[in-house]
Design a protein around this motif. Sequence first.
Motif, PDB file in Angstrom:
ATOM      1  N   LEU A   8       0.971  -1.353   0.102  1.00 51.30           N
ATOM      2  CA  LEU A   8       0.070  -0.031  -0.097  1.00 51.30           C
ATOM      3  C   LEU A   8       0.933   1.232  -0.257  1.00 51.30           C
ATOM      4  N   GLY A   9       2.069   1.153   0.475  1.00 56.96           N
ATOM      5  CA  GLY A   9       2.885   2.339   0.611  1.00 56.96           C
ATOM      6  C   GLY A   9       3.485   2.658  -0.616  1.00 56.96           C
ATOM      7  N   ASP A  10       3.847   1.482  -1.433  1.00 56.77           N
ATOM      8  CA  ASP A  10       4.140   1.800  -2.873  1.00 56.77           C
ATOM      9  C   ASP A  10       3.295   2.404  -3.784  1.00 56.77           C
ATOM     10  N   VAL A  11       1.790   1.921  -3.543  1.00 59.87           N
ATOM     11  CA  VAL A  11       0.621   2.571  -4.095  1.00 59.87           C
ATOM     12  C   VAL A  11       0.592   4.084  -4.000  1.00 59.87           C
ATOM     13  N   GLU A  14       2.937   5.919  -5.975  1.00 62.69           N
ATOM     14  CA  GLU A  14       2.610   5.844  -7.187  1.00 62.69           C
ATOM     15  C   GLU A  14       1.555   7.100  -7.324  1.00 62.69           C
ATOM     16  N   LEU A  15       0.715   7.446  -6.730  1.00 63.90           N
ATOM     17  CA  LEU A  15      -0.246   7.954  -6.632  1.00 63.90           C
ATOM     18  C   LEU A  15      -0.181   9.289  -5.987  1.00 63.90           C
ATOM     19  N   ASN A  16       1.159   9.728  -5.413  1.00 62.43           N
ATOM     20  CA  ASN A  16       1.362  10.762  -4.683  1.00 62.43           C
ATOM     21  C   ASN A  16       0.284  11.395  -3.600  1.00 62.43           C
ATOM     22  N   VAL A  17      -0.131  10.231  -2.834  1.00 63.03           N
ATOM     23  CA  VAL A  17      -1.292  10.342  -1.686  1.00 63.03           C
ATOM     24  C   VAL A  17      -0.760   9.691  -0.684  1.00 63.03           C
ATOM     25  N   SER A  18      -1.369   9.814   0.689  1.00 63.11           N
ATOM     26  CA  SER A  18      -0.964   9.354   1.921  1.00 63.11           C
ATOM     27  C   SER A  18      -1.170   7.670   1.783  1.00 63.11           C
TER      28      SER A  18
END
Length: 75
Positions: A8-11, A14-18
Motif C-alpha cells: 500500500l505504501g508503494d501505491v 505512485e499516486l502521490n497520496v498518503s
Amino acid sequence: MEPRFLLLGDVATELNVSDSQVYHMVRSGELPAIKIGGRGQWRVERAKLEEYIQQKYSETATWVRDNPLTEREPD
C-alpha cells in the motif's frame, strides 16, 4: 522486472497520496486489492492499479465535459 504486487505504501507513492488514503480506497472497494499471509497484509496488483488510474482519467474527462469552465466576469 517490476513486481506484480505492490505494498500500500508503494501505491501511495505512485499516486502521490498518503498511505491512509490508499488504505481507505482499498477498504472501501474503490481500489481492488488482496489480503495475503497470516497477518492479512494488503497487496495491490500493478495491473489493477493501472486499470484504476485509467478509470480515474475517464471519470475526470467526463466530469470536465459535464462541468465546462466558464469565463469569469471582469471586475
